[in-house]
Design a protein around this motif. Structure first.
Motif, short mmCIF file in Angstrom:
data_model
loop_
_atom_site.label_atom_id
_atom_site.label_comp_id
_atom_site.label_asym_id
_atom_site.label_seq_id
_atom_site.Cartn_x
_atom_site.Cartn_y
_atom_site.Cartn_z
N UNK A 188 1.01 -1.28 -0.02
CA UNK A 188 0.06 0.03 -0.10
C UNK A 188 0.92 1.43 0.17
N UNK B 79 2.78 1.67 -3.73
CA UNK B 79 2.09 2.06 -4.66
C UNK B 79 1.72 3.64 -4.60
N UNK B 80 1.78 3.93 -3.41
CA UNK B 80 1.76 5.42 -3.07
C UNK B 80 3.24 6.22 -3.04
N UNK C 36 4.40 -3.63 6.79
CA UNK C 36 3.13 -2.76 6.84
C UNK C 36 3.02 -2.09 8.23
N UNK C 37 2.65 -0.98 8.45
CA UNK C 37 2.56 -0.25 9.75
C UNK C 37 1.10 -0.15 10.28
N UNK C 38 0.12 -0.73 9.27
CA UNK C 38 -1.27 -0.51 9.44
C UNK C 38 -1.87 0.75 9.58
N UNK C 39 -1.40 1.69 8.62
CA UNK C 39 -1.77 2.94 8.62
C UNK C 39 -2.00 3.33 7.20
N UNK C 40 -2.48 2.46 6.37
CA UNK C 40 -2.38 2.41 4.74
C UNK C 40 -3.16 3.42 4.22
N UNK C 41 -4.30 4.06 5.31
CA UNK C 41 -5.11 5.12 4.56
C UNK C 41 -4.31 6.34 4.76
#
Lengths: 157, 407
Positions: free
Chosen positions: A86, A89-90, A123-128
Motif C-alpha cells: 500500500x 504504490x503511493x 506494513x505499519x497498519x496506517x495504509x489510509x
C-alpha cells in the motif's frame, strides 16, 4: 565500573517481571527502550540469561528473529519506513530516496552524529495515510518529499 | 450506500475510549451481564446460530472452534490475535484504539463460554498506541469489577494479560503466535494437534481475531438470528474493509457482507483519485491476497462469491491500483515481503520465495519469457503443497491471479 552500572540498570528493569521466560520479549523491548542507543548489549543479554536461567544463545536466537530488536547500537531516532504494497504504490520510494539523500545513509545504517538509524519495516497498519513512516513511537503519514525533509530537520535541532 | 456498523457503532462517540462510563452509556457490558446468566453451551449455541466466521483471514466458524475446547478439562486459554500484520489491513488497530472495551467484553464472554480463567491479547510491537489504550482499558475494567474475581457477583473469574510482538508477520499464524507468547522465536508449530486441543504451554487454547471477538457483544445482546439476518446466506454479519491506494477516500468501512466491490470503491471510498483510471484491486490482503480486475467490480464481497472468482475475503484489505501501475512491480514488492518475513524453518518457503522473487525481478526488467511464468506457477504450487504454514502457501494466490490479469 561501567559494566557494573549497566548491570544495575538492567536489573532494575528485570525486577518488574516475574522470572518466567514468557516475559522475555517484553523484557527485551523494555531494555532496548531504556538504552539511549536502542539496542540490547552483550552485558544485558548476560543479565537476562542469569535472571531467567536460560542460555545466551537462546536469548540471541529470539533477538535475531524479531526485526524490532537489535544487538547493534542504533541512533537516537529510529526511522522505520513502510515498504509494503500500500505504501509502495503511493510512492514510498520517493520518501526513501529523500531520507537517504538528506541523511547520507542506507538501510541498516546510522548517521555519524548518532542521531538517525534508517530501517525498513513491513506494513505499519496506517495504509489510509500512505506513504507512512514511524520514527521511534511516532507515526507520520501522507508524506511528501518536502514534509519528510522538514520532519528530519526538526529532529536534528 | 451506507455503512452498517455493528462493531464500529461507537466509533467517534467517546472523548476517552478507555473510559468505562462512556462505554456503559452505549450499551457497554450489558451483553456480558446477559452472558453471565447463560450456560456456556447457550453462549456457544448463540454464536453457532449467528454463523460468525473468523475475521482474521481463514474464516473458520467461531462457534464450532469454541465447541472443541469448551468440554476439555483443566487450565485453558483464550488468545486474542491482535498481531495485525497483513499489509493493507488496519481494522483491528481501529477497534483497539477507538473502542477497546468492545473487544474486552467479547474476550470475557468468549472466555466464559469456553471456561478460560486467563486470556492473552497478543499485539504486534509496532502498535504502541493500541497497547497503551488497551492497558488503560483493562485497568479501568478491573476497577469496575468486569475483570477479576467473581465478575459482577457471578462464579466466573477472569484475568486479561497483554503480550507483545516485536516485528514479525509470521506471528499472525496462531501456532507461531503461541510460540512467541511463550517467549520463543515465532516459528510455527506442526498441526495437528490444533491449538484448541494443545496450544499455549500445551493447554487447550482458542485463538480468535480482534474483529471476530468484537462481534460477540452484539451477537449475545441481540441474538444469533439477528446477526444472521445481516449479510448473505453463507457469509453472515458485517465485515470491516480497509481501503488503500488510489481512491479519494482511503479508510475503514464496515459493511454487510455481500456488497459489491464497486459499491465499496466507487461509492464509499469516493472512487478513483482525479485523473486516475481503475485497473485492479489486490483484495484479502496486500500480500496474501488476490488481484482482481475490472470485470470483478460487480462481484459481491462474501466468502462464497469471492471464492468463485479466484478471490479471497481474507482480512478485508482492499488495495486499489490504477492504470499507471504495473502489476509485476506490485508482485515484486509482495515477494520481497515474503522473502523478508519467511521464518526460514522449512526449505520450500525459505528457498521458494527467493526463487519467485528472482524470477519476478527478471520479468520487471523486461527480461522475462513465457517459460518464466510457468516456472513461477510451478514453484508457487509446490510451495502451496509442501510448506509448513500459511506463509509459504500464500504466494500462489497473488502470483496466479496477477498472471491471469496480465495475460
Amino acid at each position: 565500573m561501567k559494566r557494573k552500572s549497566v548491570a544495575t540498570d538492567i536489573h532494575s528493569i528485570l525486577q518488574r517481571y516475574e522470572q518466567k521466560k514468557e516475559h522475555l520479549i517484553l523484557m527485551l523491548h523494555d531494555i532496548q527502550n531504556h538504552n539511549e542507543h536502542h539496542y540490547i548489549s552483550e552485558s544485558a543479554i548476560h543479565e537476562v540469561s542469569r535472571y531467567l536461567n536460560i542460555t545466551h544463545s537462546e536469548i540471541y536466537g529470539v533477538i535475531s528473529f524479531y526485526t524490532m530488536l537489535s544487538t547493534k547500537p542504533r541512533g537516537k531516532y529510529i526511522i522505520r519506513v513502510c515498504n509494503s504494497a500500500p505504501c509502495h504504490v503511493m510512492h514510498s520510494e520517493d520518501i526513501i530516496e529523500e531520507i537517504k539523500k538528506t541523511l547520507g545513509i542506507d538501510f541498516g545504517m546510522t548517521t555519524k552524529d548518532g542521531l538517525f538509524t534508517l530501517e525498513s519495516t513491513s506494513c505499519l497498519g496506517i495504509c489510509d495515510l500512505a506513504p507512512a513512516v514511524m520514527i521511534n513511537d511516532e507515526i507520520y503519514g501522507k508524506l511528501t518529499r518536502n514534509e519528510i525533509t522538514k520532519i528530519l530537520a526538526e529532529k536534528s535541532k | 450506500m451506507k455503512e452498517k456498523r455493528v462493531i464500529l457503532d461507537n466509533i467517534g462517540k467517546y472523548t476517552d475510549p478507555a473510559s468505562i462510563r462512556e462505554y456503559e452509556k452505549h450499551n457497554g457490558y450489558r451483553s456480558l451481564k446477559k452472558a453471565l446468566q447463560m450456560k456456556s453451551s447457550e453462549i456457544i449455541n448463540e454464536v453457532k446460530i449467528s454463523e460468525l466466521r473468523g475475521r482474521g483471514g481463514a474464516g473458520f466458524p467461531t462457534g464450532l472452534k469454541w465447541s472443541f475446547s469448551a468440554p476439555l478439562k483443566g487450565e485453558k486459554y483464550l488468545i486474542c490475535n491482535a498481531d495485525e500484520g497483513e499489509p493493507g489491513t488496519f481494522k483491528d488497530r481501529i477497534i483497539m484504539e477507538k473502542d477497546p472495551h468492545k473487544l474486552l467484553e467479547g474476550i470475557i464472554i468468549a472466555s466464559c463460554a469456553i471456561g478460560a480463567a486467563t486470556s492473552y491479547i497478543y499485539i504486534r510491537g509496532e502498535y504502541t498506541q493500541s497497547i497503551n489504550t488497551l492497558k488503560d482499558a483493562i485497568s479501568n475494567a478491573k476497577k469496575e469489577g468486569y475483570i477479576g474475581n467473581n465478575i459482577l457477583g457471578s462464579k466466573f473469574s477472569h484475568e486479561i494479560h497483554i503480550k507483545c510482538g516485536a516485528g514479525s508477520y509470521i506471528c499472525g499464524d496462531e501456532t507461531a503466535l503461541i510460540n512467541s507468547s511463550e517467549g520463543k522465536r515465532g516459528n510455527p508449530r506442526i498441526k495437528p494437534p490444533f491449538p484448541g486441543i494443545s496450544g499455549l504451554w500445551n493447554r487447550p487454547s482458542v485463538v480468535n481475531n480482534v474483529e471476530t471477538l468484537s462481534n460477540i457483544p452484539a451477537i449475545i445482546l441481540n441474538g444469533g438470528e439477528w446477526y444472521k439476518s445481516i449479510g448473505t446466506k453463507e457469509s453472515t454479519g458485517t465485515k470491516i474493509f480497509t481501503v488503500s491506494g488510489m481512491v479519494k477516500k482511503p479508510g475503514y468501512y464496515e459493511l454487510p457482507l455481500g456488497v459489491t466491490l464497486r459499491e465499496l470503491i466507487f461509492d464509499l471510498a469516493g472512487g478513483m483519485k482525479p485523473n486516475k483510471e481503475f485497473k485492479a484491486v489486490l483484495i484479502g490482503g496486500a500480500a496474501a491476497g488476490a488481484f482482481l480486475g475490472k470485470d470483478a467490480l460487480d462481484v459481491r464481497l462474501s466468502y462464497e462469491d469471492l471464492a468463485r472468482h479466484n478471490g479471497v475475503l481474507g482480512s478485508g484489505a482492499v488495495l486499489v491500483l490504477d492504470q499507471s501501475m504495473n502489476i509485476y512491480d506490485v508482485l515484486r514488492n509482495i515477494m520481497e515481503f515474503f522473502v523478508h518475513e519467511s521464518c526460514g524453518l522449512c526449505i520450500p518457503c525459505r528457498l521458494g520465495n527467493m526463487r519467485l522473487l528472482e524470477i519476478i525481478t527478471k520479468i520487471t526488467k523486461g527480461q522475462g519469457s513465457p517459460e518464466d511464468c510457468k516456472t513461477l506457477l510451478r514453484i508457487a504450487k509446490m510451495m502451496k503443497e509442501t510448506c509448513f504454514c500459511p506463509l509459504g502457501q500464500s504466494p500462489i494466490l497473488p502470483i496466479s491471479t496477477a498472471l491471469s490479469l496480465e495475460e
